[in-house]
Design a protein around this motif. Structure first.
Motif, short mmCIF file in Angstrom:
data_model
loop_
_atom_site.label_atom_id
_atom_site.label_comp_id
_atom_site.label_asym_id
_atom_site.label_seq_id
_atom_site.Cartn_x
_atom_site.Cartn_y
_atom_site.Cartn_z
N VAL A 184 0.80 -1.21 0.04
CA VAL A 184 -0.03 -0.04 -0.15
C VAL A 184 0.96 1.38 0.05
O VAL A 184 0.58 2.13 -0.87
CB VAL A 184 -0.81 0.10 1.27
CG1 VAL A 184 -1.61 1.21 1.31
CG2 VAL A 184 -1.91 -1.08 1.12
N ASN A 185 2.06 1.20 0.75
CA ASN A 185 2.88 2.66 0.93
C ASN A 185 3.57 2.73 -0.58
O ASN A 185 3.78 3.70 -0.78
CB ASN A 185 3.89 2.37 2.01
CG ASN A 185 3.07 2.25 3.34
OD1 ASN A 185 2.05 2.80 3.47
ND2 ASN A 185 3.72 1.67 4.43
N GLN A 186 3.60 1.74 -1.22
CA GLN A 186 4.18 2.00 -2.43
C GLN A 186 2.98 2.34 -3.85
O GLN A 186 3.60 2.25 -4.62
CB GLN A 186 5.18 0.49 -2.93
CG GLN A 186 6.33 0.45 -2.09
CD GLN A 186 7.07 -0.80 -2.27
OE1 GLN A 186 6.70 -1.54 -3.33
NE2 GLN A 186 7.84 -1.24 -1.79
N GLY A 187 1.90 2.22 -3.46
CA GLY A 187 0.89 2.76 -4.45
C GLY A 187 0.60 1.50 -5.15
O GLY A 187 0.01 1.75 -6.38
N LYS A 188 1.06 0.33 -4.89
CA LYS A 188 0.76 -0.81 -5.63
C LYS A 188 -0.66 -1.40 -5.46
O LYS A 188 -1.03 -1.39 -4.32
CB LYS A 188 1.87 -1.91 -5.67
CG LYS A 188 3.38 -1.59 -6.08
CD LYS A 188 4.27 -2.67 -5.63
CE LYS A 188 5.92 -2.03 -6.42
NZ LYS A 188 6.63 -3.02 -6.05
N LEU A 189 -0.98 -2.51 -6.60
CA LEU A 189 -2.34 -2.99 -6.27
C LEU A 189 -2.12 -4.38 -5.64
O LEU A 189 -0.80 -4.96 -5.66
CB LEU A 189 -3.09 -3.41 -7.70
CG LEU A 189 -3.75 -2.36 -8.30
CD1 LEU A 189 -3.98 -2.74 -9.79
CD2 LEU A 189 -4.71 -1.74 -7.44
N VAL A 190 -3.00 -4.56 -4.46
CA VAL A 190 -2.73 -5.72 -3.82
C VAL A 190 -3.10 -7.08 -4.77
O VAL A 190 -4.14 -6.89 -5.67
CB VAL A 190 -3.84 -5.61 -2.60
CG1 VAL A 190 -3.82 -7.01 -1.72
CG2 VAL A 190 -3.45 -4.46 -1.48
N SER A 191 -2.27 -8.01 -4.63
CA SER A 191 -2.57 -9.25 -5.34
C SER A 191 -3.75 -9.81 -5.23
O SER A 191 -4.26 -9.76 -4.33
CB SER A 191 -1.41 -10.25 -4.93
OG SER A 191 -1.58 -10.85 -3.91
N ASP A 192 -4.25 -10.54 -6.52
CA ASP A 192 -5.38 -11.48 -6.41
C ASP A 192 -5.35 -12.21 -5.38
O ASP A 192 -6.37 -12.35 -4.75
CB ASP A 192 -5.47 -12.16 -7.83
CG ASP A 192 -5.46 -11.20 -9.06
OD1 ASP A 192 -5.69 -10.15 -8.88
OD2 ASP A 192 -5.42 -11.80 -10.12
N GLU A 193 -4.24 -12.94 -5.01
CA GLU A 193 -4.64 -13.98 -3.82
C GLU A 193 -4.88 -13.39 -2.69
O GLU A 193 -5.63 -14.05 -1.90
CB GLU A 193 -3.10 -14.79 -3.75
CG GLU A 193 -2.77 -15.68 -4.96
CD GLU A 193 -2.37 -14.91 -6.24
OE1 GLU A 193 -2.36 -15.52 -7.29
OE2 GLU A 193 -2.20 -13.88 -6.22
N ILE A 194 -4.11 -12.22 -2.33
CA ILE A 194 -4.46 -11.66 -0.82
C ILE A 194 -5.91 -11.22 -0.91
O ILE A 194 -6.50 -11.20 0.00
CB ILE A 194 -3.20 -10.32 -0.53
CG1 ILE A 194 -1.95 -10.99 -0.46
CG2 ILE A 194 -3.98 -9.71 0.42
CD1 ILE A 194 -1.19 -9.89 -0.26
N ILE A 195 -6.21 -10.43 -1.86
CA ILE A 195 -7.79 -10.09 -2.08
C ILE A 195 -8.76 -11.06 -1.95
O ILE A 195 -9.64 -10.96 -1.11
CB ILE A 195 -7.95 -9.15 -3.48
CG1 ILE A 195 -7.32 -7.61 -3.59
CG2 ILE A 195 -9.74 -8.98 -3.42
CD1 ILE A 195 -7.75 -6.91 -2.57
N ILE A 196 -8.61 -12.30 -2.54
CA ILE A 196 -9.48 -13.23 -2.40
C ILE A 196 -9.44 -13.86 -1.20
O ILE A 196 -10.39 -14.20 -0.39
CB ILE A 196 -9.02 -14.39 -3.42
CG1 ILE A 196 -9.46 -14.02 -4.86
CG2 ILE A 196 -9.55 -15.64 -3.12
CD1 ILE A 196 -8.92 -14.74 -6.13
N ARG A 197 -8.13 -13.73 -0.35
CA ARG A 197 -8.44 -14.32 1.00
C ARG A 197 -9.07 -13.54 1.98
O ARG A 197 -9.69 -14.03 2.85
CB ARG A 197 -6.75 -14.51 1.41
CG ARG A 197 -5.97 -15.39 0.93
CD ARG A 197 -4.61 -15.47 1.27
NE ARG A 197 -4.30 -15.88 2.70
CZ ARG A 197 -3.40 -15.80 3.27
NH1 ARG A 197 -2.13 -15.45 2.65
NH2 ARG A 197 -3.09 -15.98 4.60
N LEU A 198 -8.99 -12.11 1.63
CA LEU A 198 -9.68 -11.29 2.57
C LEU A 198 -11.25 -11.16 2.17
O LEU A 198 -11.98 -11.09 3.22
CB LEU A 198 -8.98 -9.75 2.33
CG LEU A 198 -7.52 -9.47 2.70
CD1 LEU A 198 -7.06 -8.03 2.33
CD2 LEU A 198 -7.55 -9.71 4.29
#
Length: 294
Positions: free
Chosen positions: A114-128
Motif C-alpha cells: 500500500v505504501n508503494q501505491g501498488k495493487l494488492v495481489s489477487d491472492e491476498i484480495i481473495i483471502r480477505l
C-alpha cells in the motif's frame, strides 16, 4: 425477480489456492431465480440503450459491482445504495485497511504494498474477501454491492464463472479532479470518520462541463484531530492512478462486451451526483417513496 445469496461454511485458509477455492465455493452457492417477465430498463446514460438486469428494490436483492479510479467515490455511492436497497456493501479497500490495523499475518506485507501505491495481489484480495463472506454468512446477509473487486480480468473471470453479476457501475472523474480530491482527504484520529478539505472548482473546456465539489468539513469536535492517510501523497496517488488505469481498460471492456457496464460521469459532489445516479439506475422513484415514508 428473486435472488438468494447463501454462503457456505468455511474451511481453514492455509494457502492462496485454498482461498481461491473457498471463494469459488462460496460464490457457487449463490442461487438466482429470474422470472421470464423481468424487463430490462432504459437509461439515457447506457451506451447500448438497454441496461442489464436491474434491481426491483421491492422484489430482489441486487448483485452489483462498482468500478472507478481510487478516490472517485465508489465507497460513498456504494454505501448509500447499500442502505437504500438493504444489501451489504463489501469494499475490498476497507478489508485491506482492517487487515493493516490488525496483527494478522498479512499486515506487514500489505503495509509495504500500500505504501508503494501498488495493487494488492489477487491472492491476498481473495483471502480477505473469503474471510468477509464467512462473517456475512453468519449474519444471514443477502445480495451484495462489491466495491474494489474485481480489479483484474482474472478476478472478473472467477466471479463471472460462479455468480451472475447484474450490473457494473463505472464511476468517472477527470484525473486532475481526482488528484485534488485524494490530497484533500482527512480522517478524524478519534472517531475515524472521513472528511475532505479540498474546494474543487474546475472550469469546463472542450465541450466538457465544469466540476465543482465543496469541502466536506469536520464538526468542531473533530477539527483539531484530523490526520492524512500515509498513502495520500501526490507520488503515491499518481502511482495508484497509473496502475489502476493500466488494469481498468481491459476490465471495463470485459463487462462492456457482456452488456453490463454503465459508464457514469460524476457531475460534481454528492448533492449534484446522487440524484443523477439514482436516475441512471432507475431508483429515483424508490428513493422518493422511501423519503416520504420516513
Amino acid at each position: 425477480m428473486a435472488a438468494i445469496f447463501r454462503l457456505c461454511k468455511p474451511s481453514p485458509l492455509s494457502s492462496s489456492a485454498t482461498s481461491t477455492a473457498y471463494l469459488r465455493r462460496c460464490l457457487l452457492s449463490t442461487t438466482t431465480a429470474v422470472s421470464e417477465t423481468d424487463a430490462r430498463v432504459k437509461s439515457p446514460l447506457y451506451p447500448h440503450g438497454s441496461t442489464p438486469r436491474r434491481a426491483d428494490p421491492e422484489g430482489r436483492n441486487v448483485q452489483w459491482v462498482f468500478l472507478g479510479c481510487p478516490g472517485v467515490g465508489k465507497g460513498t455511492y456504494a454505501s448509500r445504495l447499500s442502505t437504500l436497497l438493504g444489501v451489504p456493501h463489501i469494499a475490498t479497500g476497507d478489508l485491506v485497511r482492517e487487515e493493516l490495523s490488525s496483527s494478522g499475518a498479512l499486515s506487514s506485507q500489505l503495509a509495504e504494498i500500500v505504501n508503494q501505491g501498488k495493487l494488492v495481489s489477487d491472492e491476498i484480495i481473495i483471502r480477505l474477501l473469503s474471510k468477509r463472506l464467512e462473517a456475512g454468512e453468519a449474519k444471514g446477509e443477502t445480495g451484495f454491492i462489491l466495491d474494489g473487486f474485481p480489479r483484474t480480468i482474472r478476478q472478473a473471470e472467477i466471479l463471472d464463472d460462479v455468480t451472475d453479476i447484474d450490473l457494473v457501475v463505472n464511476l468517472k472523474l477527470p484525473e486532475n479532479v481526482l488528484l485534488e480530491k485524494c490530497l484533500g482527504r482527512r480522517i478524524c484520529s478519534e472517531c475515524g470518520k472521513n472528511f475532505n478539505v479540498a474546494n474543487i472548482n474546475v472550469q469546463g473546456e472542450n465541450g466538457r462541463p465544469g466540476i465543482s465539489m465543496a469541502p466536506l468539513p469536520p464538526p468542531p469536535q473533530c477539527a483539531s484531530k484530523l490526520i492524512t492517510r500515509s498513502d495520500d501523497t501526490e507520488a503515491v496517488v499518481k502511482e495508484r492512478f497509473r496502475v489502476y488505469n493500466e488494469k481498468s481498460q481491459p476490465l471495463e471492456e470485459f463487462y462492456r462486451i457482456q452488456g453490463k457496464l454503465l459508464e457514469f460521469d460524476l457531475p460534481g459532489g454528492i448533492p449534484e451526483s446522487w440524484p443523477k445516479l439514482l436516475e441512471a439506475l432507475n431508483l429515483d422513484e424508490h428513493e422518493e417513496k422511501r423519503s416520504a415514508a420516513a
